[in-house]
Design a protein around this motif. Structure first.
Motif, PDB file in Angstrom:
ATOM      1  N   GLY A 112       0.810  -1.213   0.000  1.00 26.89           N
ATOM      2  CA  GLY A 112       0.000   0.000   0.000  1.00 26.89           C
ATOM      3  C   GLY A 112       0.839   1.257   0.000  1.00 26.89           C
ATOM      4  O   GLY A 112       2.070   1.204   0.012  1.00 26.89           O
ATOM      5  N   PRO A 113       0.187   2.414  -0.030  1.00 24.99           N
ATOM      6  CA  PRO A 113       0.896   3.692  -0.135  1.00 24.99           C
ATOM      7  C   PRO A 113       1.753   3.993   1.089  1.00 24.99           C
ATOM      8  O   PRO A 113       1.562   3.428   2.176  1.00 24.99           O
TER       9      PRO A 113
ATOM     10  N   VAL B  19       2.020   6.378  -4.034  1.00 26.56           N
ATOM     11  CA  VAL B  19       1.082   5.269  -4.207  1.00 26.56           C
ATOM     12  C   VAL B  19       1.595   4.287  -5.253  1.00 26.56           C
ATOM     13  O   VAL B  19       2.287   4.671  -6.201  1.00 26.56           O
TER      14      VAL B  19
ATOM     15  N   TRP C 235      -3.276   1.951  -7.818  1.00 27.22           N
ATOM     16  CA  TRP C 235      -3.944   2.217  -6.554  1.00 27.22           C
ATOM     17  C   TRP C 235      -5.159   3.126  -6.760  1.00 27.22           C
ATOM     18  O   TRP C 235      -5.119   4.085  -7.519  1.00 27.22           O
TER      19      TRP C 235
ATOM     20  N   GLY D 296      -7.328   4.102  -3.870  1.00 29.08           N
ATOM     21  CA  GLY D 296      -7.851   4.368  -2.540  1.00 29.08           C
ATOM     22  C   GLY D 296      -8.149   5.837  -2.313  1.00 29.08           C
ATOM     23  O   GLY D 296      -8.149   6.654  -3.242  1.00 29.08           O
TER      24      GLY D 296
ATOM     25  N   ASP E  54       2.454   9.232  -8.072  1.00 33.62           N
ATOM     26  CA  ASP E  54       2.105   7.923  -8.634  1.00 33.62           C
ATOM     27  C   ASP E  54       3.369   7.184  -9.052  1.00 33.62           C
ATOM     28  O   ASP E  54       4.054   7.588  -9.995  1.00 33.62           O
TER      29      ASP E  54
ATOM     30  N   SER F 135       6.400  -0.896  -7.998  1.00 29.96           N
ATOM     31  CA  SER F 135       6.125  -1.038  -6.557  1.00 29.96           C
ATOM     32  C   SER F 135       7.364  -0.864  -5.701  1.00 29.96           C
ATOM     33  O   SER F 135       7.260  -0.794  -4.475  1.00 29.96           O
TER      34      SER F 135
ATOM     35  N   GLU G  84      -1.922   2.351   5.156  1.00 28.98           N
ATOM     36  CA  GLU G  84      -2.926   1.293   5.054  1.00 28.98           C
ATOM     37  C   GLU G  84      -2.375   0.013   5.658  1.00 28.98           C
ATOM     38  O   GLU G  84      -1.157  -0.232   5.579  1.00 28.98           O
TER      39      GLU G  84
END
Length: 460
Positions: free
Chosen positions: A92-93, A136, A140, A142, A153, A157, A189
């Motif tokens: 997650g971010p 992020v 993503w 969210g 962005d 990953s 998160e």
């Protein structure tokens, strides 16, 4: 499935030369990914230079500019103090907090797994006030927390963040340390973040390890859609195979193609790395990092001026950059120039002393600095002045009446107070000079401002 049951990629003998050429292309295309992520892996275990090791999603900070006689490792011997973090966004971010630097220069440069610079936070790009930035992962969707200044962005990953804080000498180090202490990364998160990179199959022979790393990491860190379309051509090499490695018990024809292609690919990158600079000139390339063609985030400039028009040509440029200047920034953030020879074309050597005269200050929006390194081991010079670089922020510089600045470069402190104030110590033996220009002006970028040649002034 054990090694004896793994499917071989068969190679028809008549296609052997084509496959070698394809493997050479794959090396050029993939070496930035492999070299960059190998460096990430090594850093998390052993650190680099003045930077201690750190796990994913934690910053490592150099406490001061690199000390004399330390190996050069791109970690802050240029009037800056460096920080480095490798982000893993698979869980997650990550929320990045940056402190207010009160107008002082700093930059946080974001680099994806393929070594593309895709975002900048800092004085040039976003100003110097405090704020939070949400980094992020790909895809993503969210909710962005309240109070966040912006979203970064990430194309992959895993992301590398290189931080540089301007440091105006020993008396300024405490201010920089306080800023480093307030630089923070926080998970926003619940999720499981990995602690290491996907592991290549340990049973693959060492001679094929590069291609095994490329296979595994290409699958886990896919590039942009146009690049993915290009890498589909490497199917005959086994690079798109999923599951068990095709290289554990590979067809002899494939082994030959890969090993010979590796040699040719390396030679191609080495040849492209050779500088065309004339004797006595400075080597500089403000567009070495223009190979990001697809993803432009916070602080980047989305303009044809900063893109390589030919996508396939961009792969070779990217490989050269990874080989010679891994994680360097776009030219609009900083330009680095190098000199190995004096105005007469002779190699710079600590047996002699030199002068360099600026008719006027280099046209920069932030600052400039100059450093001398030994060509063997890239070491700085130990010296009684405790000075590894010189620049526009160096206290006590003496300017001529017409506003020009004459720098004195050599092993021994020059005679006279003005010359000593303007002294850049050099190592013994052959050395090179690196001039760093932070937030360069247009005159630097278009070449209308020329760096003066280094003049030999006599034996040291």
């Amino acid at each position: 499935m054990d090694a004896g049951e793994r499917e071989r990629v068969a190679v028809p003998e008549e296609n052997a030369e084509e496959l070698v050429a394809l493997a050479a292309e794959a090396y050029v295309y993939g070496c930035p990914l492999v070299h960059g992520l190998s460096t990430v892996e090594d850093f998390m275990q052993t650190g680099s230079g003045a930077l201690p090791p750190a796990p994913f999603n934690h910053f490592a900070h150099a406490g001061q500019p690199v000390a004399p006689d330390a190996h050069f490792a791109s970690v802050g011997d240029d009037g800056t103090v460096h920080s480095l973090a490798h982000l893993d966004l698979s869980g997650g971010p990550v929320l990045l907090h940056v402190p207010d630097t009160d107008g002082a220069y700093y930059v946080l440069q974001f680099v994806d797994a393929w070594t593309n610079n895709f975002a900048y936070v800092g004085r040039r790009a976003t100003g110097t006030e405090a704020g939070d930035w949400l980094v992020v992962p790909p895809g993503w969707a969210g909710s962005v927390p309240d109070g966040v200044r912006g979203v970064i962005d990430a194309p992959t990953s895993v992301v590398t963040v290189i931080g540089r804080d301007a440091c105006d000498g020993p008396d300024d180090r405490e201010r920089v340390r306080a800023l480093q202490a307030r630089l923070a990364l926080t998970h926003v998160e619940p999720g499981t973040h990995r602690t290491g990179l996907p592991a290549p199959d340990p049973d693959v022979p060492e001679s094929l390890r590069f291609f095994e790393q490329l296979r595994v990491w290409m699958a886990d860190f896919p590039p942009s859609a146009p690049d993915q379309a290009y890498q589909d051509r490497f199917q005959p090499l086994g690079l798109l195979e999923e599951g068990p490695s095709p290289y554990v018990s590979a067809d002899p024809g494939l082994v030959h193609a890969l090993t010979e292609g590796l040699v040719r690919g390396r030679a191609r990158v080495a040849e492209a790395s050779r500088s065309p600079a004339a004797d006595g000139g400075w080597e500089t390339n403000p567009h070495l990092f223009d190979y990001n063609l697809d993803r432009y985030g916070v602080g980047t400039i989305d303009s044809p001026q900063w893109r390589i028009a030919d996508r396939e040509a961009s792969y070779l440029t990217r490989a050269v950059a990874a080989r010679n200047a891994l994680w360097g920034s776009h030219g609009y953030e900083a330009v680095y120039a190098r000199a190995f020879r004096d105005a007469d074309g002779e190699l710079l050597n600590g047996a002699h002393s030199y002068v360099l005269r600026f008719d006027r200050q280099p046209p920069v929006g932030a600052f400039w600095s100059m450093t001398a390194y030994g060509t063997q081991g890239h070491r700085l010079a130990g010296n009684p002045a405790d000075r590894s670089s010189i620049g526009d922020r160096t206290p006590g510089l003496v300017y001529d009446e017409d506003g020009s600045l004459t720098l004195h470069i050599g092993r021994e402190r020059p005679a006279g107070p003005a010359a000593a104030a303007n002294w850049l110590p050099s190592p013994g033996g052959e050395f090179r000079i690196v001039l760093r220009l932070y937030v360069p002006g247009q005159e630097i970028l278009d070449g209308t401002w020329e760096i003066p040649a280094v003049q030999r002034s006599g034996a040291g």
